[in-house]
Enzyme design. Structure first.
Site, short mmCIF file in Angstrom:
data_model
loop_
_atom_site.label_atom_id
_atom_site.label_comp_id
_atom_site.label_asym_id
_atom_site.label_seq_id
_atom_site.Cartn_x
_atom_site.Cartn_y
_atom_site.Cartn_z
N HIS A 134 32.66 33.94 37.30
CA HIS A 134 32.16 33.07 38.37
C HIS A 134 32.61 33.55 39.75
O HIS A 134 31.98 33.23 40.75
CB HIS A 134 32.62 31.63 38.13
N ASP A 135 33.69 34.32 39.80
CA ASP A 135 34.11 34.90 41.07
C ASP A 135 33.29 36.15 41.40
O ASP A 135 32.77 36.30 42.51
CB ASP A 135 35.59 35.26 41.03
#
Length: 316
Positions: free
Chosen positions: A61-62
């Site tokens: 997700h980063d």
């Protein structure tokens, strides 16, 4: 022609990004860097075995939306809604954030203002993967942390559990990842869990791909979901705490949990690779490691770009 040019530029970016980073970046400035991270993640994983899955998801997700820059760790302020408070990130497990904070705290005591949060996430992900039986791969170091984090910039950039496979393929291709790399990275669902809200609406419908007995079991497991939205089910019901190729074997039997999982076996563009990895765990591990290394280099900031945050949840 334009798409070929874009892919070439992405390939050039990955090549130049890797050339700017080194595996021994902290050998002189923070010689115990790897040991400190390894000790931190090992202690956390022993006390909470879901930590590995939490950090792998945090890493994706980063990195996937706009690059590996630790922007997902930044807390919101009265003037800015950060990425971690976007709707798609609200379900990120707290253990993922916690272990990164612990590692950063220990590293700041040993080597103040030296190690980036983005490097910590990348190494912690690799090391936690190994603790649950996954493959080793080199992590190149020297990333710097983003000075911005805006929820509004995540719109439509991350796949949802309900995203059709055609759109997921497009999302990955737009970042320079092939269909095979996408299928390999989906193997991260070999561990971890998903909340009932992410799949219960499809259970019981016709032609959704669920094994009938599995669908009955899911209905039973999620029966109290309306009263308790925290109820969850393992992504891989056969070997939930072991990173292996059972996830792909499950897909062939209708034991996938999410709509995106079922899509991998219903689409001919991805089914071939599911069959391949279901038969050959060594090949899956090899391809997963290569894809994770590639993802860890996506959109990174180096040199004078970005900063070394003193705290991972706040810009300096």
């Amino acid at each position: 022609m334009a798409s070929l040019k874009s892919l070439f530029l992405l390939f050039l970016f990955f090549f130049t990004a890797q050339s700017r980073l080194t595996t021994n970046f902290y050998s002189k400035t923070c010689p115990r860097f790897l040991d400190i991270i390894r000790d931190t993640i090992t202690n956390k994983q022993i006390t909470n075995p879901t930590t590995a899955a939490a950090v792998i998801r945090l890493f994706f997700h980063d990195c996937f939306p706009n690059g590996c820059d630790a922007s997902v760790l930044i807390s919101s302020t009265a003037f800015n809604t950060a990425e971690r408070d976007s709707s798609i990130n609200l379900s990120l497990p707290g253990d993922g954030f916690d272990v990164i904070v612990r590692a950063k705290t220990a590293l700041e005591l040993a080597c103040p203002n030296t190690v980036s949060c983005s490097d910590i996430i990348s190494v912690a992900t690799r090391d936690l993967l190994i603790t649950v039986g996954g493959p080793y791969y080199d992590v190149f170091l020297g990333r710097r942390d983003s000075r911005t984090s805006k929820s509004s910039l995540l719109t439509d950039l991350l796949p949802l559990p309900s995203t059709p496979i055609s759109k997921i393929i497009q999302q990955f291709e737009s970042k320079g990842f092939t269909v095979q790399e996408m299928v390999a990275l989906s193997g991260a669902h070999s561990i971890g869990f998903s909340h009932c809200k992410e799949f219960v609406g499809r259970v019981g419908r016709n032609n959704t791909g669920y094994n009938p007995r599995f669908a009955v079991a899911l209905k039973k497991a999620c029966a109290n979901y309306p009263k308790d939205p925290t109820i969850s089910v393992f992504n891989d019901i056969m070997t939930p705490n072991k990173f292996d190729n059972m996830y792909y074997q499950n897909l062939k039997k209708g034991l996938g949990l999410l709509e995106s999982d079922h899509g991998l076996y219903s689409d001919p563009r991805t089914r071939y690779f599911v069959d391949l990895y279901a038969k050959n765990q060594d090949l899956f591990f090899k391809d997963f490691a290569k894809a994770m290394q590639k993802l860890s280099l996506f959109g990174i900031q180096t040199g004078r770009r970005g900063e070394i945050r003193r705290r991972c949840d706040a810009i300096n």
